[in-house]
Design a protein around this motif. Structure first.
Motif, PDB file in Angstrom:
ATOM      1  N   TYR A 185       0.941  -1.265   0.144  1.00  0.00           N
ATOM      2  CA  TYR A 185       0.415   0.190  -0.150  1.00  0.00           C
ATOM      3  C   TYR A 185       0.526   0.740  -0.048  1.00  0.00           C
ATOM      4  CZ  TYR A 185      -3.513  -3.546   1.330  1.00  0.00           C
ATOM      5  OH  TYR A 185      -4.720  -4.626   1.519  1.00  0.00           O
ATOM      6  N   SER A 186       0.222   2.115  -0.592  1.00  0.00           N
ATOM      7  CA  SER A 186       0.978   3.749   0.656  1.00  0.00           C
ATOM      8  C   SER A 186       1.374   3.837   1.452  1.00  0.00           C
ATOM      9  CB  SER A 186       0.109   4.231  -0.676  1.00  0.00           C
ATOM     10  OG  SER A 186      -0.867   5.122   0.249  1.00  0.00           O
ATOM     11  N   VAL A 187       0.754   2.959   2.513  1.00  0.00           N
ATOM     12  CA  VAL A 187       1.147   3.381   3.636  1.00  0.00           C
ATOM     13  C   VAL A 187       1.723   2.268   4.548  1.00  0.00           C
ATOM     14  CG1 VAL A 187      -0.381   5.202   4.416  1.00  0.00           C
ATOM     15  CG2 VAL A 187      -0.840   2.741   4.056  1.00  0.00           C
ATOM     16  N   PRO A 188       2.623   2.176   5.603  1.00  0.00           N
ATOM     17  CA  PRO A 188       3.237   0.797   6.408  1.00  0.00           C
ATOM     18  C   PRO A 188       2.049  -0.206   6.968  1.00  0.00           C
ATOM     19  CG  PRO A 188       3.726   2.571   7.536  1.00  0.00           C
ATOM     20  CD  PRO A 188       2.975   3.297   6.028  1.00  0.00           C
ATOM     21  N   VAL A 189       2.396  -1.447   6.564  1.00  0.00           N
ATOM     22  CA  VAL A 189       2.232  -2.709   7.077  1.00  0.00           C
ATOM     23  C   VAL A 189       2.905  -3.779   7.806  1.00  0.00           C
ATOM     24  CG1 VAL A 189      -0.290  -4.146   7.040  1.00  0.00           C
ATOM     25  CG2 VAL A 189       0.221  -1.808   5.512  1.00  0.00           C
ATOM     26  N   SER A 233       6.275  -3.383   1.351  1.00  0.00           N
ATOM     27  CA  SER A 233       7.254  -2.415   0.315  1.00  0.00           C
ATOM     28  C   SER A 233       6.132  -1.268   0.653  1.00  0.00           C
ATOM     29  CB  SER A 233       7.612  -2.943  -0.992  1.00  0.00           C
ATOM     30  OG  SER A 233       6.018  -3.473  -2.052  1.00  0.00           O
ATOM     31  N   ILE A 234       6.245   0.185   0.455  1.00  0.00           N
ATOM     32  CA  ILE A 234       5.626   1.182   0.282  1.00  0.00           C
ATOM     33  C   ILE A 234       5.387   1.664  -1.442  1.00  0.00           C
ATOM     34  CG2 ILE A 234       5.036   3.091   1.502  1.00  0.00           C
ATOM     35  CD1 ILE A 234       5.936   2.679   3.780  1.00  0.00           C
ATOM     36  N   ILE A 235       4.478   1.770  -2.168  1.00  0.00           N
ATOM     37  CA  ILE A 235       4.666   1.810  -2.760  1.00  0.00           C
ATOM     38  C   ILE A 235       3.699   3.444  -3.185  1.00  0.00           C
ATOM     39  CG2 ILE A 235       3.662   1.804  -5.181  1.00  0.00           C
ATOM     40  CD1 ILE A 235       5.034  -0.277  -4.555  1.00  0.00           C
ATOM     41  N   LYS A 236       4.762   5.078  -3.990  1.00  0.00           N
ATOM     42  CA  LYS A 236       4.562   5.918  -3.921  1.00  0.00           C
ATOM     43  C   LYS A 236       3.663   5.794  -5.501  1.00  0.00           C
ATOM     44  CE  LYS A 236       6.385   7.524  -0.192  1.00  0.00           C
ATOM     45  NZ  LYS A 236       7.804   8.861   0.369  1.00  0.00           N
ATOM     46  N   LEU A 237       3.129   7.290  -6.197  1.00  0.00           N
ATOM     47  CA  LEU A 237       2.278   7.173  -7.126  1.00  0.00           C
ATOM     48  C   LEU A 237       3.162   8.204  -7.402  1.00  0.00           C
ATOM     49  CD1 LEU A 237      -1.303   5.401  -7.510  1.00  0.00           C
ATOM     50  CD2 LEU A 237       0.713   4.965  -8.418  1.00  0.00           C
ATOM     51  N   GLU A 238       3.350   8.019  -8.608  1.00  0.00           N
ATOM     52  CA  GLU A 238       4.063   9.845  -8.906  1.00  0.00           C
ATOM     53  C   GLU A 238       3.130  11.250  -9.187  1.00  0.00           C
ATOM     54  OE1 GLU A 238       6.485   9.514 -12.046  1.00  0.00           O
ATOM     55  OE2 GLU A 238       8.279   7.816 -10.544  1.00  0.00           O
ATOM     56  N   PHE A 245      -2.982   2.805 -14.351  1.00  0.00           N
ATOM     57  CA  PHE A 245      -1.354   2.344 -14.022  1.00  0.00           C
ATOM     58  C   PHE A 245      -1.638   1.880 -12.942  1.00  0.00           C
ATOM     59  CE2 PHE A 245       2.263   3.459 -11.614  1.00  0.00           C
ATOM     60  CZ  PHE A 245       2.604   2.942 -12.281  1.00  0.00           C
ATOM     61  N   ASP A 246      -1.706   0.474 -12.060  1.00  0.00           N
ATOM     62  CA  ASP A 246      -1.317   0.890 -10.877  1.00  0.00           C
ATOM     63  C   ASP A 246       0.159  -0.581 -11.002  1.00  0.00           C
ATOM     64  OD1 ASP A 246      -2.069  -0.646  -8.558  1.00  0.00           O
ATOM     65  OD2 ASP A 246      -3.290  -2.215  -8.921  1.00  0.00           O
ATOM     66  N   PRO A 247       0.672  -0.059 -10.088  1.00  0.00           N
ATOM     67  CA  PRO A 247       1.835  -0.496  -9.958  1.00  0.00           C
ATOM     68  C   PRO A 247       1.979  -1.403  -8.379  1.00  0.00           C
ATOM     69  CG  PRO A 247       1.993   1.793  -8.516  1.00  0.00           C
ATOM     70  CD  PRO A 247       0.917   1.533  -9.152  1.00  0.00           C
ATOM     71  N   ILE A 555      13.367  13.738 -14.149  1.00  0.00           N
ATOM     72  CA  ILE A 555      13.386  12.041 -14.419  1.00  0.00           C
ATOM     73  C   ILE A 555      12.097  11.663 -14.005  1.00  0.00           C
ATOM     74  CG2 ILE A 555      14.167   9.743 -13.520  1.00  0.00           C
ATOM     75  CD1 ILE A 555      16.759  11.455 -12.961  1.00  0.00           C
ATOM     76  N   ARG A 556      11.712  10.292 -14.472  1.00  0.00           N
ATOM     77  CA  ARG A 556      10.148   9.971 -13.913  1.00  0.00           C
ATOM     78  C   ARG A 556      10.378   8.325 -14.832  1.00  0.00           C
ATOM     79  NH1 ARG A 556       4.544  12.134 -13.181  1.00  0.00           N
ATOM     80  NH2 ARG A 556       3.342  10.509 -13.621  1.00  0.00           N
ATOM     81  N   LYS A 557       9.936   7.683 -13.409  1.00  0.00           N
ATOM     82  CA  LYS A 557       9.991   5.936 -13.428  1.00  0.00           C
ATOM     83  C   LYS A 557       8.350   5.683 -14.094  1.00  0.00           C
ATOM     84  CE  LYS A 557      13.348   5.656 -10.824  1.00  0.00           C
ATOM     85  NZ  LYS A 557      14.214   5.478  -9.100  1.00  0.00           N
ATOM     86  N   GLN A 558       7.573   6.146 -13.896  1.00  0.00           N
ATOM     87  CA  GLN A 558       5.730   6.056 -14.061  1.00  0.00           C
ATOM     88  C   GLN A 558       5.027   7.511 -15.111  1.00  0.00           C
ATOM     89  OE1 GLN A 558       4.411   6.828 -10.089  1.00  0.00           O
ATOM     90  NE2 GLN A 558       5.605   4.596  -9.127  1.00  0.00           N
TER      91      GLN A 558
END
Length: 856
Positions: A185-189, A233-238, A245-247, A555-558
């Motif tokens: 998720y975008s927050v820690p678990v 892992s913590i996923i951050k959307l740009e 888009f779903d990372p 720079i962009r990764k997404q």
């Protein structure tokens, strides 16, 4: 007996409340039930998440979800921890949403962990039933309920653990099921546990996305699949990523064999059963009579009826979450959701022998839905494909305010649909709308005497752009729309008055709307700064500019989502009697992302700026991001036209004889003074040790040589724009709007000082290369005088600037402060060196005998 009789009402009341509460709760839940025997018990333990990754003041210690597909029983077990006061708002509230038509909730326990103690809140949670229709404003009634608890006395550092079950499945799915297990998720678990229990005959389709997690499989009474992740892992959307888009890593599970099975299931739902078609036949007969023999117009009429006379409202409770209501239900109630309206229109068209097919969509995933596991839950919208003249026309029956022929009606950029026709394949490509257009003409007619301007605007909208404007006009008052439009043009000047009421002309047959506006821009052609002598205006296509996504990151990764489709033509015409001293130019860039065209032309008094922008794609891949940034930066650089002109007050202009006279006087008197200083005898106290200039004196010499050159350049630059300004009128005539005598005296004194510094710098050069003994004193005095002159100049500038300080004044002050700082540092370094260094003392020892002046 008396005491018992007196107490009995309270006892009765308590018994009544207890019975009523349990009856009330029992209608939708079975509270405080034991944990089902099939559940795998996950004990609570902290895993030590990274505290730097925690946001909003809380994190999940545990997410434990277990699904029994045989018993149709879902078990949920969560634990959250508040690490700050902000997080208490989340951890102290429990919400469980369910559909009471087929589901019940079982509350197992609610516990608070505080220090080493466990506080049981199961029986004191204050459960409430909320019947809130959260989607009602979007036209959806789902009849869902929410079981809600607002826990009291929750403190920072507490862990709130609770477990509940939701029992029951929607009968519409029969034995089909599908799950999407997320593992980041975008927050820690701290820990994520997922369990799936199936019977031994079920065949699963499992698809991993963005991960390679493998389940542990155990076989007993059921087959159990389990996945577990610790500290995910913590996923951050740009910013501005596409909706598809779903990372996030996930595992998709379904018992559908393939998409063909999904298609057959949906087709069975969209089958029309026998119904009373009396009311539908009245509509069909009316349309056939009105458009006899014209099948094209008949289709358009039926589409229009469905879009604009059947309002959008859906009751999606129970089986109607996926199954549409029958046509007689829709015509009877005159409302329906997307699938209801699509099936209804499909039946209308069938009555005139036109084939059409429902098309299912996922409006968020769009094209990426093709790569998902086959599932009955993949779609959230429905439109219709009309088969006519050997092609498909896509119609969204939920769109209101569309006009014109059905062939010209446009839909959003859905890209991918799942069509319920008789073909084997389900997925089809939905073409994007590239014909809808905005054409804007803005005409500024400037009156140089009054400085006002008349702005006339004509905006033409076609296709889906016209639909948007038509919707806005229907849902807002003309007064509000007019005011919104007026304030939009405050970008150009501080006062904008409406001259003519906004007029919207709707040509429904061709689906085109023309909006006409007319405004008075007060003091439009005026200076932004009262101390300036120039009028400066920036013109740009604001409507177009708002549709272009400019980016700053290198720079962009997404992937990046940009506005698409966009087709805008904008023209800005500025008419001024004095004409324009601007060269015509044309700039264009046709790349794989967009087409951009800009042309500036001058024809007598008319300056025309012509812009065209056509987007070509909706998403930018990370590998193309750098190229896109360079292209859009090019547009950003060339989208603004800055024009300037001298103020129209003729008395202000003329030869600046006051500036030239003070310059000449300063040069003459400075020359005389410097000559006298040169002649003044000065005997050195030090003997000559060095014949040549060396050491650090070389750097001093270079600086001295360039000083008059630099000073002359700065003075010319400072006064170049003011040589045609009549200072006497500008500063000292009371009829001048710039009347400021003190500032005029300041400018004159500043000019006298600048001329003196230039002349004195030449004297310093002569003394340096002649190695005169007086150089050391005069150079030091020159440096100190220059520093004092700059400091006084800075103080006076502060006294003359307006409040609030304009951008131009800020630049001037910052420049002057930098000059003072630079001069201060140089003075502190070179003056002590020249006065006290051995090299300087024993180099500059020559007297004035070259002019035959005897020493006294």
């Amino acid at each position: 007996m008396v005491r018992l009789f007196l107490a009995s009402p309270y006892i009765v009341h308590s018994i009544f409340f207890f019975v009523f509460f349990n009856i009330f709760i029992g209608g939708f839940s079975q509270t405080y039930m034991g944990i089902p025997s099939w559940v795998k018990i996950e004990n609570l333990k902290e895993t030590g998440v990274d505290p730097k990754s925690i946001k909003e003041g809380y994190y999940y210690v545990l997410i434990d979800e277990q699904f029994n597909t045989v018993l149709k029983h879902d078990f949920y077990h969560y634990a959250t921890k508040a690490v700050s006061e902000i997080g208490l708002d989340f951890t102290s509230q429990i919400e469980i949403e369910f559909d009471p038509s087929y589901q019940k909730v079982q509350i197992h326990y609610i516990r608070i962990y505080r220090g080493g103690n466990i506080i049981d809140r199961t029986n004191s949670s204050g459960l409430k039933l909320l019947k809130e229709e959260t989607e009602r404003r979007n036209g959806i009634i789902n009849e869902n309920n929410t079981l809600y608890a607002n826990l009291s006395d929750i403190r920072k550092g507490d862990i709130v653990e609770y477990a509940y079950s939701v029992v029951g499945r929607n009968n519409i799915f029969n034995n089909y099921f599908s799950y999407n297990f997320g593992f980041a998720y975008s927050v820690p678990v701290g820990r994520i546990c997922r369990y799936l229990l199936i019977d031994k005959t079920t065949q699963l389709s499992i698809l991993n996305k963005n991960c390679e997690l493998k389940p542990e499989i155990a076989e007993a009474k059921y087959i159990t699949y389990s996945w577990s992740v610790i500290n995910s892992s913590i996923i951050k959307l740009e910013d501005n990523t596409p909706s598809w888009f779903d990372p996030y890593p996930c595992v998709q599970i379904s018992n559908c064999k393939d998409w063909r099975e999904v298609k057959q299931w949906y087709k069975s739902l969209f089958t029309i059963k026998k119904y009373d078609d009396t009311k539908l036949k009245i509509i069909i007969d009316s349309v056939k009579k009105q458009y006899h023999g014209n099948i094209d117009e008949q289709i358009s009429s039926l589409v229009d009826f469905t879009q604009n006379h059947i309002r959008y409202l859906g009751n999606t409770a129970g089986i109607y979450s996926h199954q549409p209501h029958q046509p007689d239900y829709v015509i009877e109630n005159r409302y329906g959701d997307c699938k209801d309206k699509s099936l209804f229109l499909c039946e209308l068209l069938k009555q005139i022998d036109i084939k059409s097919f429902p098309v299912l969509l996922n409006t968020e995933k769009t094209k990426s839905v093709r790569t998902d596991n086959p599932s009955l839950r993949e779609f959230n919208h429905c439109i219709l494909a009309i088969e006519f003249e050997d092609r498909l026309y896509f119609i969204d029956p939920t769109y209101s305010f569309q006009r014109g022929n059905f062939k010209n009606k446009k839909i959003s950029n859905y890209t991918t649909g799942f069509i319920l026709n008789n073909n084997e394949n389900g997925f089809i490509e939905i073409p994007s709308d590239t014909t809808s257009k905005i054409v804007i003409s803005e005409n500024f007619d400037i009156n140089s005497e009054s400085k006002d301007a008349i702005l006339t605007v004509k905006s033409t909208y076609t296709g889906i752009e016209a639909d948007k404007v038509r919707y806005t006009l229907a849902n807002n008052s003309l007064v509000d729309i007019q005011e919104n439009y007026r304030t939009f043009y405050l970008k150009y000047c501080a006062q904008v008055n409406v001259l003519d009421t906004l007029i919207a002309s709707d040509s429904e047959s061709i689906d085109e709307i023309i909006v006409s506006e007319r405004y008075l821009l007060k003091k439009f052609w005026s200076k932004n700064d009262s101390s300036s002598t120039k009028i400066q205006k920036d013109f740009m296509p604001y409507i177009l500019n708002e549709r272009i996504l400019y980016v700053s990151d290198n720079i962009r990764k997404q992937p990046l989502a940009i506005s698409y489709p966009v087709n805008i033509i904008q023209t800005i015409n500025i008419n001024k009697a004095e004409g324009w001293s601007i060269e015509s130019k044309t700039i264009q860039d046709d790349n794989k992302f967009f087409h951009y065209f800009y042309k500036a032309t001058v024809n007598g008094s008319l300056l025309s700026l012509n812009y065209k922008y056509l987007s070509k794609i909706s998403d930018i891949n990370p590998e193309d991001y750098t190229e896109y940034k360079s292209k859009v930066d090019f547009v950003n650089t060339n989208i603004v036209m800055s024009v300037s002109a001298n103020d129209v007050n003729a008395k202000v202009y003329g030869f600046n004889w006051l500036l030239m006279l003070t310059s000449l006087v300063s040069i003459i008197f400075s020359s005389i003074l410097c000559y006298q200083l040169y002649k003044r005898p000065y005997v050195s106290k030090f003997e000559k040790k060095y014949d040549q200039i060396g050491g650090w004196l070389v750097l001093v010499g270079l600086g001295i040589i360039f000083t008059p050159i630099v000073l002359s350049y700065e003075v010319v630059k400072l006064y170049s724009d003011e040589i045609s300004i009549n200072y006497f009128y500008f500063f000292f005539d009371k009829s001048s709007e710039y009347y400021q005598p003190l500032k005029g005296y300041y400018v004159i004194v500043e000019n006298l000082g600048n001329m003196f510094l230039i002349v004195a710098s030449i004297l310093i050069i002569v003394l340096f290369f002649k190695k005169k003994s007086s150089f050391r004193v005069y150079y030091s005095g020159y440096r100190i005088f220059n520093l004092a002159f700059l400091i006084i100049d800075l103080i006076l500038i502060y006294g003359f600037v307006d409040t609030p300080v304009s951008a131009e004044d800020k630049i001037l002050i910052n420049t002057e402060m930098a000059s003072v700082a630079k001069m201060f540092v140089q003075t502190c370094i070179w003056v002590p060196y020249i006065l006290f260094s051995d090299r300087s003392r024993h180099t500059f020892v020559n007297g004035h005998n070259e002019l035959n002046i005897p020493h006294k």
